[in-house]
Scaffold this active site. Structure first.
Site, PDB file in Angstrom:
ATOM      1  CB  CYS A 144      -0.960  -0.008   1.190  1.00 50.40           C
ATOM      2  SG  CYS A 144      -2.261   1.235   1.046  1.00 50.40           S
ATOM      3  CG  ASP A 213      -5.208   2.892   8.050  1.00 46.44           C
ATOM      4  OD1 ASP A 213      -5.376   4.022   7.608  1.00 46.44           O
ATOM      5  OD2 ASP A 213      -4.640   1.982   7.418  1.00 46.44           O
TER       6      ASP A 213
END
Ligand code: RUB
Length: 320
Positions: A144, A213
């Site tokens: 990512c 996150d």
């Protein structure tokens, strides 16, 4: 309404976060905190226009800010760093309801600058600590786009370290391309793989760096879908896995039993013209088991996930 000239700029930030134009937990938190300045600037203009010496009370400003906070929270509900950063700025705003508007504007502008400084100093610390993990001729695997990981790699490169990166494209939104482009533009050798080739990419890797996150009270890390799958493969090859993250990703709500939500995005992101009778599950994130994680690289140092939570309780009191 014409007094609120910056309202569109604020709404654009909310929309950009929602649509992933602004992505990655740290970038999202920075953009959210900065967007409050649009609102403060509108109120500051109104104050100076009214040119009154009546020392207006900030009730309207406070309610506008609370509204803004709600909108930003909703723009990406799976981002505790956004919530923590906005709470850092706004948590005690009610205390100042009897103060004058211009004083509160000054105070909040200062608080925003402080939040941004904490984040940017944190980023630097994470890069310094993380770059020490990168040794000569290593192959580093990442998935990512994590600015925390990218910054670590860029710092290592700027220190003259020679290494290469293997990264995965990250379907369906291809954030891996952003990582590959950014690293390659700084002269780092990058080999890009489709997600399902991650095992091949990892087989040759010495180190696995990912972002985060969210971090829960149980020490679980939530990151882009695929993170745990790849971590399991990395474990098989005995490749150390480090999560690189600011401590503001910790979600204090998880202490009270709140389950960190996993973002479920639209089917059309995966297959825009899919047949009607095919169902698509497009989870954006997944939890990474703490047992798979060698360490969490934060601005406070490197911790095992469980001990990081204990450290945060004493360091980041405003969260609790
Ligand atoms: C991005 C992603 C990143 C984390 C950490 O997902 O999973 O690894 O947000 O990023 P998305 P950072 O593209 O869906 O936002 O290290 O920049 O905070």
């Amino acid at each position: 309404m014409s007094n609120f000239k910056n309202k569109n700029s604020f709404n654009k930030v909310v929309l950009d976060i929602k649509n992933l134009e602004i992505q990655g937990a740290t970038n999202i938190a920075i953009a959210a905190v900065k967007s409050l300045k649009f609102i403060l600037s509108d109120f500051s203009k109104i104050e100076s226009k009214s040119n009154s010496k009546s020392n207006s009370k900030p009730n309207k400003l406070i309610s506008e800010l609370k509204n803004a906070k709600k909108k930003l929270f909703k723009s990406r509900p799976t981002e505790p760093m956004l919530r923590n950063a906005l709470n850092y700025v706004l948590s005690d705003v009610d205390k100042y309801a009897m103060d004058e508007t211009d004083k509160l504007i000054l105070r909040l502008n200062h608080r925003i600058d402080q939040a941004l400084e904490i984040i940017s100093k944190g980023k630097l610390e994470i890069s310094k600590i993380g770059s020490k993990k990168i040794k000569k001729n290593m192959v580093v695997f990442t998935h990512c786009h994590s600015k925390s990981v990218v910054d670590i790699l860029l710092l290592a490169k700027s220190k003259g370290k020679k290494f290469e990166v293997h990264n995965t494209e990250t379907r369906p939104r291809y954030q891996g391309r952003k990582t590959a482009k950014e690293l390659a533009s700084h002269g780092i050798k990058v080999t890009h793989y489709v997600d399902s080739a991650a095992r091949l990419a990892l087989k040759k890797a010495d180190l696995f760096l990912i972002g985060a996150d969210a971090i829960t009270v149980e020490g679980k890390v939530i990151n882009k879908i695929g993170s745990e799958l790849f971590a399991e493969v990395a474990k098989r090859y005995q490749i150390p896995i480090y999560v690189c993250t600011h401590s503001w990703k910790f979600d204090p709500q998880t202490i009270f039993g709140f389950e960190e939500p996993i973002e479920l995005r639209s089917e059309s992101e995966v297959w825009p013209d899919k047949p009607k009778n095919v169902k698509i599950q497009n989870f954006a994130f997944e939890q990474v088991d703490p047992d798979l994680i060698s360490g969490v690289i934060t601005e406070l140092g490197i911790y095992k996930p469980e001990s990081l939570v204990e450290e945060l309780k004493s360091r980041n009191k405003f969260m609790f």
